[in-house]
Design a protein around this motif. Structure first.
Motif, mmCIF file in Angstrom:
data_model
loop_
_atom_site.group_PDB
_atom_site.id
_atom_site.type_symbol
_atom_site.label_atom_id
_atom_site.label_comp_id
_atom_site.label_asym_id
_atom_site.label_seq_id
_atom_site.Cartn_x
_atom_site.Cartn_y
_atom_site.Cartn_z
ATOM 1 N N SER A 44 0.819 -1.209 0.000
ATOM 2 C CA SER A 44 0.000 0.000 0.000
ATOM 3 C C SER A 44 0.856 1.265 0.000
ATOM 4 O O SER A 44 1.977 1.267 0.505
ATOM 5 C CB SER A 44 -0.889 0.001 1.250
ATOM 6 N N VAL A 45 0.314 2.343 -0.539
ATOM 7 C CA VAL A 45 0.977 3.643 -0.464
ATOM 8 C C VAL A 45 0.366 4.501 0.637
ATOM 9 O O VAL A 45 0.878 5.565 0.948
ATOM 10 C CB VAL A 45 0.925 4.400 -1.816
ATOM 11 N N SER A 46 -0.721 4.040 1.256
ATOM 12 C CA SER A 46 -1.394 4.848 2.274
ATOM 13 C C SER A 46 -1.002 4.487 3.702
ATOM 14 O O SER A 46 -1.132 5.308 4.607
ATOM 15 C CB SER A 46 -2.916 4.758 2.116
ATOM 16 N N GLU A 47 -0.514 3.254 3.911
ATOM 17 C CA GLU A 47 -0.078 2.846 5.250
ATOM 18 C C GLU A 47 0.816 1.612 5.128
ATOM 19 O O GLU A 47 0.738 0.890 4.136
ATOM 20 C CB GLU A 47 -1.275 2.548 6.149
ATOM 21 N N PRO A 48 1.636 1.366 6.151
ATOM 22 C CA PRO A 48 2.491 0.175 6.096
ATOM 23 C C PRO A 48 1.644 -1.093 6.116
ATOM 24 O O PRO A 48 0.594 -1.136 6.746
ATOM 25 C CB PRO A 48 3.330 0.267 7.370
ATOM 26 N N GLU A 49 2.118 -2.086 5.412
ATOM 27 C CA GLU A 49 1.456 -3.388 5.391
ATOM 28 C C GLU A 49 2.473 -4.467 5.734
ATOM 29 O O GLU A 49 3.665 -4.281 5.534
ATOM 30 C CB GLU A 49 0.908 -3.704 3.997
ATOM 31 N N THR A 50 1.969 -5.585 6.197
ATOM 32 C CA THR A 50 2.815 -6.744 6.454
ATOM 33 C C THR A 50 2.270 -7.922 5.671
ATOM 34 O O THR A 50 1.076 -8.198 5.699
ATOM 35 C CB THR A 50 2.838 -7.093 7.955
ATOM 36 N N LYS A 51 3.148 -8.599 4.978
ATOM 37 C CA LYS A 51 2.799 -9.818 4.252
ATOM 38 C C LYS A 51 3.509 -10.962 4.967
ATOM 39 O O LYS A 51 4.734 -10.959 5.089
ATOM 40 C CB LYS A 51 3.263 -9.698 2.795
ATOM 41 N N PHE A 52 2.736 -11.916 5.477
ATOM 42 C CA PHE A 52 3.301 -13.056 6.195
ATOM 43 C C PHE A 52 3.442 -14.239 5.243
ATOM 44 O O PHE A 52 2.474 -14.646 4.607
ATOM 45 C CB PHE A 52 2.412 -13.453 7.374
ATOM 46 N N LEU A 53 4.647 -14.756 5.157
ATOM 47 C CA LEU A 53 4.923 -15.960 4.376
ATOM 48 C C LEU A 53 5.087 -17.089 5.395
ATOM 49 O O LEU A 53 6.194 -17.454 5.783
ATOM 50 C CB LEU A 53 6.176 -15.779 3.523
ATOM 51 N N GLU A 54 3.958 -17.583 5.871
ATOM 52 C CA GLU A 54 3.924 -18.533 6.988
ATOM 53 C C GLU A 54 4.726 -19.804 6.704
ATOM 54 O O GLU A 54 5.386 -20.329 7.596
ATOM 55 C CB GLU A 54 2.479 -18.885 7.328
ATOM 56 N N ASP A 55 4.675 -20.283 5.463
ATOM 57 C CA ASP A 55 5.336 -21.545 5.133
ATOM 58 C C ASP A 55 6.855 -21.475 5.273
ATOM 59 O O ASP A 55 7.505 -22.497 5.477
ATOM 60 C CB ASP A 55 4.949 -22.015 3.730
ATOM 61 N N ILE A 56 7.427 -20.278 5.195
ATOM 62 C CA ILE A 56 8.884 -20.148 5.362
ATOM 63 C C ILE A 56 9.250 -19.274 6.563
ATOM 64 O O ILE A 56 10.415 -18.965 6.783
ATOM 65 C CB ILE A 56 9.560 -19.615 4.081
ATOM 66 N N GLY A 57 8.250 -18.831 7.342
ATOM 67 C CA GLY A 57 8.510 -18.085 8.565
ATOM 68 C C GLY A 57 9.080 -16.695 8.360
ATOM 69 O O GLY A 57 9.928 -16.248 9.118
ATOM 70 N N VAL A 58 8.599 -15.998 7.330
ATOM 71 C CA VAL A 58 9.102 -14.657 7.022
ATOM 72 C C VAL A 58 7.947 -13.657 7.031
ATOM 73 O O VAL A 58 6.862 -13.951 6.530
ATOM 74 C CB VAL A 58 9.811 -14.623 5.649
ATOM 75 N N ALA A 59 8.202 -12.487 7.590
ATOM 76 C CA ALA A 59 7.257 -11.372 7.536
ATOM 77 C C ALA A 59 7.928 -10.227 6.781
ATOM 78 O O ALA A 59 9.075 -9.879 7.066
ATOM 79 C CB ALA A 59 6.874 -10.919 8.938
ATOM 80 N N ILE A 60 7.218 -9.661 5.812
ATOM 81 C CA ILE A 60 7.761 -8.553 5.015
ATOM 82 C C ILE A 60 6.887 -7.326 5.250
ATOM 83 O O ILE A 60 5.670 -7.388 5.063
ATOM 84 C CB ILE A 60 7.761 -8.878 3.504
ATOM 85 N N HIS A 61 7.502 -6.237 5.701
ATOM 86 C CA HIS A 61 6.800 -4.965 5.883
ATOM 87 C C HIS A 61 7.148 -4.052 4.727
ATOM 88 O O HIS A 61 8.271 -4.065 4.227
ATOM 89 C CB HIS A 61 7.237 -4.250 7.166
ATOM 90 N N GLY A 62 6.206 -3.203 4.349
ATOM 91 C CA GLY A 62 6.496 -2.243 3.301
ATOM 92 C C GLY A 62 5.416 -1.189 3.164
ATOM 93 O O GLY A 62 4.284 -1.369 3.605
ATOM 94 N N GLN A 63 5.792 -0.080 2.569
ATOM 95 C CA GLN A 63 4.871 0.983 2.182
ATOM 96 C C GLN A 63 5.498 1.741 1.028
ATOM 97 O O GLN A 63 6.653 2.153 1.093
ATOM 98 C CB GLN A 63 4.591 1.946 3.331
ATOM 99 N N GLY A 64 4.733 1.930 -0.038
ATOM 100 C CA GLY A 64 5.231 2.635 -1.202
ATOM 101 C C GLY A 64 4.964 4.131 -1.124
ATOM 102 O O GLY A 64 4.286 4.610 -0.225
ATOM 103 N N PHE A 65 5.532 4.846 -2.073
ATOM 104 C CA PHE A 65 5.327 6.296 -2.174
ATOM 105 C C PHE A 65 4.006 6.578 -2.876
ATOM 106 O O PHE A 65 3.763 6.079 -3.979
ATOM 107 C CB PHE A 65 6.437 6.937 -3.008
ATOM 108 N N ALA A 66 3.165 7.406 -2.274
ATOM 109 C CA ALA A 66 1.921 7.833 -2.911
ATOM 110 C C ALA A 66 2.207 8.917 -3.943
ATOM 111 O O ALA A 66 1.523 9.019 -4.959
ATOM 112 C CB ALA A 66 0.941 8.344 -1.874
#
Length: 116
Positions: A44-66
């Motif tokens: 998202s460009v409006s707020e940070p998001e987290t994508k959980f990759l449960e099968d490999i135990g990874v969490a990715i946070h991100g936010q793009g430029f609006a």
């Protein structure tokens, strides 16, 4: 478009893509109309998001430029590291003080959010 074609090739190989928009491809520019393949997750460009990759135990946070010119430190509002997950944070920036402020919204003089 070349980028979409490359993302589609990754999808054909079952490779997921996670990305944020930066100052050259901000959501306010023409690329916001680009339809991406299903293997691509755009943060998202409006707020940070987290994508959980449960099968490999990874969490990715991100936010793009609006917009192209972002002056606040977007990573300051990233959530703390989730327990039991390896943590990756995507941030578009340049910490060189000689560059215009609009292309370095993450200051190298400030500490990252808690848990980064």
């Amino acid at each position: 478009m070349f980028f979409r074609k490359c993302m589609a090739r990754l999808g054909e190989a079952n490779i997921p893509v996670y990305f944020i928009r930066g100052n050259h491809d901000a959501a306010s520019l023409i690329t916001r109309e680009l339809r991406l393949p299903d293997n691509v997750f755009e943060f998202s460009v409006s707020e940070p998001e987290t994508k959980f990759l449960e099968d490999i135990g990874v969490a990715i946070h991100g936010q793009g430029f609006a917009m192209r010119d972002v002056r606040e430190n977007l990573a300051r509002s990233y959530p703390a590291r989730p327990r039991l997950f390896q943590y990756r944070a995507l941030a578009h920036s340049c910490a060189r003080a000689s560059l215009p402020r609009s292309v370095r919204p993450l200051s190298h003089r400030r500490s990252p959010p808690q848990g980064l």
